[in-house]
Design a protein around this motif. Structure first.
Motif, short mmCIF file in Angstrom:
data_model
loop_
_atom_site.label_atom_id
_atom_site.label_comp_id
_atom_site.label_asym_id
_atom_site.label_seq_id
_atom_site.Cartn_x
_atom_site.Cartn_y
_atom_site.Cartn_z
N ARG A 1 35.43 9.54 38.30
CA ARG A 1 36.21 10.42 39.16
C ARG A 1 36.48 11.75 38.46
N LEU A 2 36.83 11.70 37.18
CA LEU A 2 37.07 12.93 36.43
C LEU A 2 35.79 13.75 36.32
N ASP A 3 34.64 13.08 36.11
CA ASP A 3 33.36 13.79 36.06
C ASP A 3 33.11 14.55 37.36
N MET A 4 33.35 13.91 38.49
CA MET A 4 33.12 14.55 39.79
C MET A 4 34.08 15.72 40.01
N ILE A 5 35.35 15.53 39.64
CA ILE A 5 36.34 16.60 39.82
C ILE A 5 36.00 17.79 38.93
N LEU A 6 35.64 17.52 37.67
CA LEU A 6 35.28 18.61 36.76
C LEU A 6 34.03 19.33 37.27
N HIS A 7 33.07 18.59 37.77
CA HIS A 7 31.84 19.18 38.31
C HIS A 7 32.17 20.16 39.43
N ARG A 8 32.99 19.72 40.37
CA ARG A 8 33.35 20.55 41.52
C ARG A 8 34.14 21.78 41.08
N GLU A 9 35.13 21.59 40.22
CA GLU A 9 35.99 22.71 39.83
C GLU A 9 35.26 23.71 38.94
N ILE A 10 34.44 23.24 38.02
CA ILE A 10 33.69 24.16 37.16
C ILE A 10 32.71 24.97 38.02
N SER A 11 32.07 24.32 38.99
CA SER A 11 31.18 25.05 39.90
C SER A 11 31.93 26.14 40.64
N ASN A 12 33.12 25.82 41.13
CA ASN A 12 33.93 26.82 41.84
C ASN A 12 34.34 27.97 40.93
N ILE A 13 34.73 27.65 39.71
CA ILE A 13 35.14 28.69 38.76
C ILE A 13 33.97 29.62 38.46
N LEU A 14 32.79 29.05 38.21
CA LEU A 14 31.63 29.87 37.90
C LEU A 14 31.21 30.72 39.10
N GLN A 15 31.38 30.19 40.29
CA GLN A 15 30.94 30.91 41.48
C GLN A 15 31.93 31.98 41.91
N PHE A 16 33.23 31.69 41.86
CA PHE A 16 34.21 32.59 42.45
C PHE A 16 35.09 33.33 41.44
N ASP A 17 35.40 32.73 40.30
CA ASP A 17 36.38 33.32 39.38
C ASP A 17 35.76 34.11 38.24
N LEU A 18 34.64 33.66 37.72
CA LEU A 18 34.02 34.32 36.58
C LEU A 18 33.28 35.55 37.09
N LYS A 19 33.73 36.72 36.70
CA LYS A 19 33.21 37.98 37.26
C LYS A 19 32.27 38.69 36.30
#
Length: 111
Positions: free
Chosen positions: A7-25
């Motif tokens: 579960r933690l692997d899946m959550i980290l996967h989703r959140e890191i993807s979101n951070i790389l896509q939307f937050d990291l400029k």
């Protein structure tokens, strides 16, 4: 692998993807995809497998940017996910797609 770890692997996967896509400029990062996240049994280290779109020079530059941004990504994760200790992130370039293409071309040449 335990249910908590999966579960933690899946959550980290989703959140890191979101951070790389939307937050990291960083425009030099380019198009990056998180292919897998694997935490150790004690949840102290998370291996994040990533692939980049483009040539090897762009991949190397992307890996350098991810290594520089590791602290920002980890702190943003800590704000989004409520766990006792955020795992240390290790970014690894996933070469399984290139290996699969190489094997596929070898098999085509055998015919």
């Amino acid at each position: 692998m335990s249910v908590k770890q999966e579960r933690l692997d899946m959550i980290l996967h989703r959140e890191i993807s979101n951070i790389l896509q939307f937050d990291l400029k960083d425009p030099k990062l380019g198009f990056v995809t998180v292919t897998d996240v694997q935490c150790t049994k004690d949840l102290s280290i998370a291996k994040v497998y990533v692939t980049f779109l483009g040539k090897q020079e762009r991949n190397d530059a992307g890996m350098r940017i991810l290594q520089k941004s590791k602290g920002y990504i980890r702190s943003t994760l800590a704000k989004r996910i409520k766990i006792r200790k955020m795992p240390d992130l290790i970014f690894i370039q996933d070469t399984s797609l290139q290996q699969g293409n190489k094997i596929e071309s070898i098999l085509k040449n055998l015919d």
